[in-house]
Design a protein around this motif. Structure first.
Motif, PDB file in Angstrom:
ATOM      1  N   TRP A   9      55.915 -48.505 -10.492  1.00 16.76           N
ATOM      2  CA  TRP A   9      54.643 -48.679 -11.226  1.00 16.76           C
ATOM      3  C   TRP A   9      53.760 -47.472 -10.991  1.00 16.76           C
ATOM      4  CZ3 TRP A   9      50.246 -48.924  -8.152  1.00 16.76           C
ATOM      5  CH2 TRP A   9      50.449 -49.106  -6.773  1.00 16.76           C
ATOM      6  N   ARG A  10      52.790 -47.280 -11.847  1.00 15.69           N
ATOM      7  CA  ARG A  10      51.912 -46.112 -11.819  1.00 15.69           C
ATOM      8  C   ARG A  10      50.482 -46.591 -11.576  1.00 15.69           C
ATOM      9  NH1 ARG A  10      52.319 -42.249 -16.813  1.00 15.69           N
ATOM     10  NH2 ARG A  10      54.365 -41.971 -15.866  1.00 15.69           N
ATOM     11  N   SER A  11      49.862 -46.039 -10.614  1.00 13.39           N
ATOM     12  CA  SER A  11      48.481 -46.422 -10.278  1.00 13.39           C
ATOM     13  C   SER A  11      47.506 -45.829 -11.274  1.00 13.39           C
ATOM     14  CB  SER A  11      48.123 -45.946  -8.878  1.00 13.39           C
ATOM     15  OG  SER A  11      48.198 -44.527  -8.817  1.00 13.39           O
ATOM     16  N   ARG A  12      46.310 -46.536 -11.405  1.00 17.34           N
ATOM     17  CA  ARG A  12      45.289 -46.076 -12.335  1.00 17.34           C
ATOM     18  C   ARG A  12      44.579 -44.856 -11.781  1.00 17.34           C
ATOM     19  NH1 ARG A  12      42.303 -51.710 -14.096  1.00 17.34           N
ATOM     20  NH2 ARG A  12      44.185 -52.734 -14.950  1.00 17.34           N
ATOM     21  N   PRO A  13      44.120 -44.010 -12.670  1.00 12.72           N
ATOM     22  CA  PRO A  13      43.364 -42.834 -12.176  1.00 12.72           C
ATOM     23  C   PRO A  13      41.974 -43.261 -11.666  1.00 12.72           C
ATOM     24  CG  PRO A  13      43.412 -42.876 -14.566  1.00 12.72           C
ATOM     25  CD  PRO A  13      44.330 -43.981 -14.133  1.00 12.72           C
ATOM     26  N   LEU A  14      41.523 -42.769 -10.538  1.00 17.46           N
ATOM     27  CA  LEU A  14      40.230 -43.075  -9.910  1.00 17.46           C
ATOM     28  C   LEU A  14      39.256 -41.931 -10.129  1.00 17.46           C
ATOM     29  CD1 LEU A  14      41.455 -44.542  -6.493  1.00 17.46           C
ATOM     30  CD2 LEU A  14      40.815 -45.779  -8.575  1.00 17.46           C
ATOM     31  N   SER A  15      37.987 -42.317 -10.377  1.00 19.17           N
ATOM     32  CA  SER A  15      36.927 -41.312 -10.556  1.00 19.17           C
ATOM     33  C   SER A  15      35.870 -41.527  -9.465  1.00 19.17           C
ATOM     34  CB  SER A  15      36.303 -41.439 -11.956  1.00 19.17           C
ATOM     35  OG  SER A  15      35.720 -42.713 -12.107  1.00 19.17           O
ATOM     36  N   TRP A  16      35.294 -40.451  -8.916  1.00 18.44           N
ATOM     37  CA  TRP A  16      34.304 -40.544  -7.806  1.00 18.44           C
ATOM     38  C   TRP A  16      32.907 -40.773  -8.369  1.00 18.44           C
ATOM     39  CZ3 TRP A  16      30.093 -37.602  -6.294  1.00 18.44           C
ATOM     40  CH2 TRP A  16      29.562 -37.898  -5.013  1.00 18.44           C
ATOM     41  N   THR A  17      32.288 -41.850  -7.867  1.00 21.98           N
ATOM     42  CA  THR A  17      30.924 -42.189  -8.299  1.00 21.98           C
ATOM     43  C   THR A  17      29.997 -42.099  -7.095  1.00 21.98           C
ATOM     44  OG1 THR A  17      31.801 -43.703  -9.956  1.00 21.98           O
ATOM     45  CG2 THR A  17      29.452 -43.933  -9.356  1.00 21.98           C
ATOM     46  N   PRO A  18      28.863 -41.376  -7.195  1.00 23.57           N
ATOM     47  CA  PRO A  18      27.958 -41.224  -6.031  1.00 23.57           C
ATOM     48  C   PRO A  18      27.305 -42.564  -5.662  1.00 23.57           C
ATOM     49  CG  PRO A  18      26.947 -40.337  -8.014  1.00 23.57           C
ATOM     50  CD  PRO A  18      28.373 -40.657  -8.386  1.00 23.57           C
ATOM     51  N   THR A  19      27.185 -42.790  -4.383  1.00 23.95           N
ATOM     52  CA  THR A  19      26.558 -44.021  -3.854  1.00 23.95           C
ATOM     53  C   THR A  19      25.033 -43.885  -3.918  1.00 23.95           C
ATOM     54  OG1 THR A  19      28.420 -44.307  -2.364  1.00 23.95           O
ATOM     55  CG2 THR A  19      26.406 -45.572  -1.886  1.00 23.95           C
ATOM     56  N   ARG A  20      24.390 -44.978  -4.395  1.00 25.79           N
ATOM     57  CA  ARG A  20      22.932 -44.997  -4.492  1.00 25.79           C
ATOM     58  C   ARG A  20      22.367 -46.078  -3.561  1.00 25.79           C
ATOM     59  NH1 ARG A  20      21.993 -44.453 -11.063  1.00 25.79           N
ATOM     60  NH2 ARG A  20      23.146 -42.485 -11.321  1.00 25.79           N
ATOM     61  N   PHE A  21      21.046 -45.984  -3.323  1.00 29.69           N
ATOM     62  CA  PHE A  21      20.416 -46.960  -2.408  1.00 29.69           C
ATOM     63  C   PHE A  21      18.955 -47.166  -2.837  1.00 29.69           C
ATOM     64  CE2 PHE A  21      19.929 -42.750  -0.633  1.00 29.69           C
ATOM     65  CZ  PHE A  21      18.586 -42.677  -0.312  1.00 29.69           C
ATOM     66  N   PHE A  71      14.214 -52.816   4.751  1.00 33.41           N
ATOM     67  CA  PHE A  71      15.625 -52.968   4.346  1.00 33.41           C
ATOM     68  C   PHE A  71      16.019 -51.757   3.508  1.00 33.41           C
ATOM     69  CE2 PHE A  71      13.158 -54.834   0.932  1.00 33.41           C
ATOM     70  CZ  PHE A  71      13.757 -54.312  -0.204  1.00 33.41           C
ATOM     71  N   ILE A  72      17.343 -51.558   3.442  1.00 33.22           N
ATOM     72  CA  ILE A  72      17.930 -50.541   2.576  1.00 33.22           C
ATOM     73  C   ILE A  72      19.214 -51.128   1.983  1.00 33.22           C
ATOM     74  CG2 ILE A  72      19.132 -49.439   4.526  1.00 33.22           C
ATOM     75  CD1 ILE A  72      18.811 -46.784   2.987  1.00 33.22           C
ATOM     76  N   ILE A  73      19.409 -50.948   0.678  1.00 32.74           N
ATOM     77  CA  ILE A  73      20.531 -51.542  -0.047  1.00 32.74           C
ATOM     78  C   ILE A  73      21.332 -50.395  -0.683  1.00 32.74           C
ATOM     79  CG2 ILE A  73      21.235 -53.132  -1.868  1.00 32.74           C
ATOM     80  CD1 ILE A  73      18.528 -54.507  -1.569  1.00 32.74           C
ATOM     81  N   PHE A  74      22.627 -50.350  -0.391  1.00 32.46           N
ATOM     82  CA  PHE A  74      23.528 -49.348  -0.968  1.00 32.46           C
ATOM     83  C   PHE A  74      24.351 -50.001  -2.079  1.00 32.46           C
ATOM     84  CE2 PHE A  74      22.731 -48.037   3.388  1.00 32.46           C
ATOM     85  CZ  PHE A  74      22.419 -46.696   3.249  1.00 32.46           C
ATOM     86  N   PHE A  75      24.551 -49.273  -3.195  1.00 33.49           N
ATOM     87  CA  PHE A  75      25.296 -49.814  -4.336  1.00 33.49           C
ATOM     88  C   PHE A  75      25.809 -48.623  -5.145  1.00 33.49           C
ATOM     89  CE2 PHE A  75      20.774 -49.608  -5.262  1.00 33.49           C
ATOM     90  CZ  PHE A  75      20.740 -48.808  -6.390  1.00 33.49           C
ATOM     91  N   GLN A  76      26.618 -48.937  -6.174  1.00 36.08           N
ATOM     92  CA  GLN A  76      27.158 -47.935  -7.089  1.00 36.08           C
ATOM     93  C   GLN A  76      26.947 -48.403  -8.525  1.00 36.08           C
ATOM     94  OE1 GLN A  76      31.272 -47.307  -6.116  1.00 36.08           O
ATOM     95  NE2 GLN A  76      30.815 -45.992  -4.351  1.00 36.08           N
ATOM     96  N   GLY A  77      26.499 -47.493  -9.346  1.00 34.14           N
ATOM     97  CA  GLY A  77      26.361 -47.807 -10.753  1.00 34.14           C
ATOM     98  C   GLY A  77      24.958 -48.250 -11.131  1.00 34.14           C
ATOM     99  N   ASP A  78      24.635 -47.977 -12.398  1.00 36.77           N
ATOM    100  CA  ASP A  78      23.308 -48.327 -12.904  1.00 36.77           C
ATOM    101  C   ASP A  78      23.159 -49.830 -13.111  1.00 36.77           C
ATOM    102  OD1 ASP A  78      22.653 -45.661 -12.904  1.00 36.77           O
ATOM    103  OD2 ASP A  78      23.204 -45.362 -15.024  1.00 36.77           O
ATOM    104  N   GLN A  79      24.296 -50.510 -13.418  1.00 36.53           N
ATOM    105  CA  GLN A  79      24.212 -51.945 -13.639  1.00 36.53           C
ATOM    106  C   GLN A  79      23.777 -52.675 -12.371  1.00 36.53           C
ATOM    107  OE1 GLN A  79      27.809 -53.627 -15.175  1.00 36.53           O
ATOM    108  NE2 GLN A  79      26.892 -55.648 -15.554  1.00 36.53           N
ATOM    109  N   LEU A  80      24.379 -52.304 -11.240  1.00 33.58           N
ATOM    110  CA  LEU A  80      23.968 -52.917  -9.968  1.00 33.58           C
ATOM    111  C   LEU A  80      22.548 -52.513  -9.592  1.00 33.58           C
ATOM    112  CD1 LEU A  80      27.208 -52.594  -7.789  1.00 33.58           C
ATOM    113  CD2 LEU A  80      26.260 -54.640  -8.860  1.00 33.58           C
ATOM    114  N   LYS A  81      22.155 -51.327  -9.960  1.00 33.65           N
ATOM    115  CA  LYS A  81      20.791 -50.878  -9.644  1.00 33.65           C
ATOM    116  C   LYS A  81      19.757 -51.774 -10.323  1.00 33.65           C
ATOM    117  CE  LYS A  81      17.724 -46.886 -10.069  1.00 33.65           C
ATOM    118  NZ  LYS A  81      17.606 -45.488 -10.546  1.00 33.65           N
TER     119      LYS A  81
END
Length: 701
Positions: A9-21, A71-81
């Protein structure tokens, strides 16, 4: 054997997304719910880190102190923001911007610290400036307070004035003492000069039919005694004021009931302390009502203590003990003992608990004690019997003298108000009635003291029985011997004279008042303001004559005209014979029965004096005598402890409770038995406009 085929099987390509907080502050009690909500909504794709803030923070809205956590909250993506921000808004968390790079965070931290320092410096300077302003205001706040209160009082008083027709000046109608007219005129002149006004103030003395208020000028010494009189009632205008006489009679009657040298000294020392430190105590402004009451009456307490020392010397009583200063006038050496037919020996004196000293035996009684009661009476068995007779007669003498003095003061009221009818049909019958009966009783007491010595005292008749037989005209009793020759004739004459005074007060005065009213109504021979008007003039002419005479008297003596009978005659109501007869009957019955009841009321001087002496003796016997009976070292310690209780009980019971009781009884003797003879107390008090009363918060009517 079956072979398994491998799966490639072939794995999906991964893209790097910067972590936001996101960073912020939230209430400490909301942390568990906030964390659970983030986990469920974001499906575990966020990382929360929190720490508690140690110092509580102040809520800018309510001002309350609350505990919060950062507090400080770490997340990725605008949707979670967006989800995270909505959750923070729902939980009322405060978000703060935070740069992503370390360099920017350092710069931002430095800027925040610089702003904090600037704000702290501004706050410190503001605090210092506020302290300087408040300190400067504190130095002048008392002056501002005085100015505001004075200005408010002045404008309130000006609002009570009337405006004249020209709308340019104010007209004020006020009451003022006649003796202060020059001072008021000078103050008005000085106020006109300082204000620069070209129109001078005019002071005009008006004539009025209104009854003026009563003004009694007092100082810090006489204020307390005047308050005692005013508590009974404010005197009518120009009525005889009993306060000057109360300064002496009130503490004296108190001391007769409170006569004790030791207790008087304690009361005097307490009053001296209040008098010496009065300025400092007045500056402290104590809110204790009981202390303020005692402080206001410090001069009354001082005189009561001084008079108590005097009566204590007369009674020879100091903490229930007598002082043998000059030596007793009684001697037991020459006393004849009928049992042995000779003088008493030392064995006779030590072997008998009670012996009788007969003053009729030569050498037993060497003369009276120089001042006060002989100290030997303190150890006498019949001490109470002797003091009973002495203090009871003394109370009657003081009471009758006090009442005669009160009736005599009514004469000055009648003379001042020009009421000759009250003198001839009021004062003279009253003084004759009182002196014929109770004045004669005093004469009998003194006569019995002087006429009967030790050898004749057994044959002396009872004054009480003699006085009762005087009213019953009973002179046939052989057991009651007369005190002097002609006693029956004199006593009968006095009783008849006293009974003859009753119709004068009851009937004659009412008939004369009715006759005078008929004369005025029919324009008969009547005195109109000093002018005798006969039957000749008509009614209009009589009114003209009366008006002219009143105007002339008003110019010469304006104050007397305010209260003269001629002024009141203009508004005289219809004479009601029945009402006047009932009023005069009530007054006559009240006076005649009052003479008897008031004389009996003065016996409280005797009763309270004996009660105070006996209570002091009981306290000494039951408390102090216990410690003095033991002469060992333990007894010395016991005396010290017992003396403490003795002192506490002496102050609490004998000084405070007994003193208050004697004070109230002396107050009643002045209000009921003394002042009702001449003092009506139906006026109203003069309350002048004073800044002192306004600044101290006293109510001004």
């Amino acid at each position: 054997m079956r072979w398994r085929t491998p799966v490639y099987w072939r794995s999906r390509p991964l893209s790097w997304t910067p972590t936001r907080f996101v960073a912020g502050v939230i209430g400490r009690e909301r942390i568990p719910t906030f964390e659970r909500m983030l986990w469920r909504v974001c499906r575990g794709n966020v990382f929360l880190r929190q720490a508690d803030i140690e110092d509580p923070l102040e809520d800018p809205t309510t001002g309350d102190h609350v505990n919060k956590s950062v507090f400080i909250i770490f997340f990725q993506g605008d949707q979670l923001k967006n989800r995270v921000k909505k959750i923070c808004e729902g939980f009322r968390a405060t978000l703060y911007p935070c740069p992503e790079t370390p360099q920017e965070r350092k710069e931002m931290l430095a800027g925040v610290n610089a702003r904090i320092d600037d704000l702290q410096m501004v706050l410190n300077q503001t605090e210092d400036h506020r302290q300087r302003v408040l300190q400067a205001a504190a130095k002048t706040v008392r002056v501002w307070f005085i100015k505001v209160r004075k200005m408010k009082a002045i404008y309130h008083t000006l609002n009570l004035c009337n405006i004249d027709v020209t709308q340019k000046c104010l007209i004020a109608e006020v009451w003022c003492p006649v003796s202060d007219l020059d001072s008021i005129q000078f103050a008005l002149r000085r106020g006109t000069e300082k204000s620069g006004s070209t129109v001078p103030s005019i002071l005009h003395r008006m004539q009025t039919k209104q009854t003026p208020p009563t003004y009694n000028k007092t100082n810090k010494f006489t204020t307390g005694f005047q308050n005692i009189v005013d508590a009974y009632g404010i005197g009518t205008y120009r009525e005889m004021n009993p306060a000057p006489y109360t300064i002496i009679t009130f503490p004296f009657l108190f001391a007769v009931m409170f006569g004790d040298l030791g207790h008087g000294l304690l009361m005097t020392f307490a009053a001296i302390y209040l008098v010496v430190r009065e300025k400092r105590l007045m500056a402290q402004k104590n809110d204790n009502e009981i202390f303020n009451m005692m402080f206001s009456g410090r001069y009354i307490i001082l005189l009561m203590g001084i008079f108590s020392i005097y009566t204590g010397i007369i009674y020879n009583d100091c903490f229930s003990k007598s002082l043998n200063v000059f030596g007793s006038g009684w001697s037991v050496r020459p006393m004849f003992n009928p049992r042995v037919g000779g003088n008493w020996t030392a064995d006779t004196l030590t072997g008998n608990t009670a012996l009788q000293l007969d003053p009729a035996v030569n050498g037993v009684f060497n003369g009276p004690y120089p001042i006060g009661i002989d100290p030997i009476w303190n150890i006498a068995v019949n001490k109470l019997t002797f003091l009973n007779s002495f203090k009871m007669k003394m109370s009657v003498i003081l009471g009758v003298i006090h009442m005669v003095f009160g009736v005599s003061l009514s004469l000055f009221n009648h003379l001042y108000f020009q009421k000759p009818l009250n003198i001839y049909l009021g004062f003279i019958p009253e003084i004759i009635f009182l002196c014929s009966l109770f004045g004669y009783l005093i004469v009998l007491i003194f006569y019995k003291w002087v006429a009967y010595d030790a050898t004749m005292s057994k044959d002396a008749p009872s004054i009480l029985i003699t006085f009762i037989n005087m009213f019953l005209f009973n002179y046939s009793d052989p057991t009651v011997k007369p005190l002097y020759k002609g006693q029956m004739i004199l006593q009968s004459f006095l009783v008849i004279l006293a009974l003859a005074c009753v119709p004068c007060m009851l009937i004659v005065k009412t008939l004369v008042l009715r006759r005078q009213y008929l004369w005025r109504k029919n324009l008969g021979a009547q005195n109109f303001g000093g002018i005798t008007v006969s039957n000749g003039p008509t009614e209009d002419e009589a009114e003209i004559i009366q008006h002219d005479q009143l105007s002339q008297n008003a110019e010469e003596e304006p104050e007397r005209c305010l209260l003269s009978p001629a002024f009141k005659a203009q508004e005289e109501e219809e004479f009601n014979f029945a009402d006047m007869a009932v009023h005069q009957a009530i007054h006559t019955i009240e006076y005649c029965l009052g003479c008897i009841s008031n004389t009996a009321s003065y016996l409280r001087l005797w009763a309270l004096s004996l009660a105070h002496a006996q209570l002091s003796e009981v306290l000494w016997t039951m408390v102090m005598h216990i410690g003095l009976s033991n002469r060992s070292i333990g007894g010395f310690v016991g005396v010290t402890i017992i003396f403490f209780f003795f002192a506490v009980l002496t102050i609490a019971i004998l000084l405070i409770m007994e003193g208050l009781s004697a004070f109230l009884h002396a107050l009643r003797l002045h209000w009921v038995e003394f002042q009702n003879k001449f003092y009506t107390g139906q006026g109203f008090k003069f309350l002048p406009f004073t800044f002192e009363g306004i600044l101290t918060g006293k109510p001004e009517d």
